[in-house]
Design a protein around this motif. Structure first.
Motif, PDB file in Angstrom:
ATOM      1  N   PRO A  43      32.388   8.542  57.597  1.00  0.00           N
ATOM      2  CA  PRO A  43      33.055   8.731  58.886  1.00  0.00           C
ATOM      3  C   PRO A  43      33.160   7.409  59.637  1.00  0.00           C
ATOM      4  O   PRO A  43      32.314   6.533  59.465  1.00  0.00           O
ATOM      5  CB  PRO A  43      32.144   9.700  59.643  1.00  0.00           C
ATOM      6  N   SER A  80      35.228   5.534  67.050  1.00  0.00           N
ATOM      7  CA  SER A  80      36.495   6.249  67.057  1.00  0.00           C
ATOM      8  C   SER A  80      36.689   6.944  68.390  1.00  0.00           C
ATOM      9  O   SER A  80      35.738   7.357  69.029  1.00  0.00           O
ATOM     10  CB  SER A  80      36.517   7.287  65.938  1.00  0.00           C
ATOM     11  N   ASP A 129      38.038  13.222  63.475  1.00  0.00           N
ATOM     12  CA  ASP A 129      37.011  12.424  62.812  1.00  0.00           C
ATOM     13  C   ASP A 129      36.407  13.137  61.602  1.00  0.00           C
ATOM     14  O   ASP A 129      35.782  12.507  60.760  1.00  0.00           O
ATOM     15  CB  ASP A 129      35.910  12.026  63.796  1.00  0.00           C
ATOM     16  N   LYS A 130      36.602  14.443  61.494  1.00  0.00           N
ATOM     17  CA  LYS A 130      36.107  15.168  60.326  1.00  0.00           C
ATOM     18  C   LYS A 130      36.843  14.766  59.058  1.00  0.00           C
ATOM     19  O   LYS A 130      36.302  14.874  57.964  1.00  0.00           O
ATOM     20  CB  LYS A 130      36.241  16.679  60.534  1.00  0.00           C
ATOM     21  N   LEU A 155      38.168   8.493  57.425  1.00  0.00           N
ATOM     22  CA  LEU A 155      37.193   7.758  56.616  1.00  0.00           C
ATOM     23  C   LEU A 155      37.384   6.263  56.795  1.00  0.00           C
ATOM     24  O   LEU A 155      38.499   5.789  56.991  1.00  0.00           O
ATOM     25  CB  LEU A 155      37.350   8.082  55.128  1.00  0.00           C
ATOM     26  N   ARG A 187      40.430  12.916  52.856  1.00  0.00           N
ATOM     27  CA  ARG A 187      39.356  13.446  52.001  1.00  0.00           C
ATOM     28  C   ARG A 187      39.910  14.204  50.791  1.00  0.00           C
ATOM     29  O   ARG A 187      39.284  14.243  49.747  1.00  0.00           O
ATOM     30  CB  ARG A 187      38.414  14.320  52.811  1.00  0.00           C
TER      31      ARG A 187
END
Length: 138
Positions: free
Chosen positions: A59, A63, A70-71, A74, A117
């Motif tokens: 993460p 930010s 933010d989940k 990267l 992701r």
């Protein structure tokens, strides 16, 4: 162009044909940014590499996007040996610094998707990145 902050809309725009301009914000005042920082963006294709195998990602450390974005965001925490070799070859070839993936770089999209992701295991991915550097080093 249109401004959008929604991840799904951004992903749709990246998949469309034509130019897309990505703007990435850092939580600093405008005066600080203009005085101290230069934003560098790049798009690279990591030929014969899989991002998840060549870099440690995590993460973002700083930010202002908020918990939901933010989940999926990267940044590069560590460069593995194969990516270090890739970066060194780019340096030897005299390529722009935005053709390397380095510690601290924020991964913006992989394979045109802003849900980065989901693209970590893609072979030879096209990666959009942003890097903040001290103005004096650019």
């Amino acid at each position: 162009g249109k401004t959008c902050r929604d991840g799904r809309l951004m992903a749709a725009r990246l998949k469309e044909s034509g130019d897309v301009t990505l703007t990435v914000a850092v939580s600093r005042t405008l005066e600080e940014v203009e005085r101290c920082w230069q934003r560098m963006t790049g798009m690279i294709t990591l030929q014969d590499l899989v991002l998840e195998e060549v870099a440690e990602l995590g993460p973002p450390e700083v930010s202002s996007a908020g918990p939901a974005l933010d989940k999926v965001a990267l940044e590069v925490l560590k460069v593995g040996p194969r990516l270090a070799e890739w970066n060194q070859n780019c340096l030897y070839k005299g390529l722009c610094c935005t053709q390397r993936l380095e510690v601290g770089d924020r991964v913006i999209s992989i394979g045109g998707s802003t849900n980065v992701r989901k693209g970590l295991r893609l072979p030879s991915p096209t990666v959009s990145l942003v890097r903040w550097q001290d103005r004096k080093s650019v």
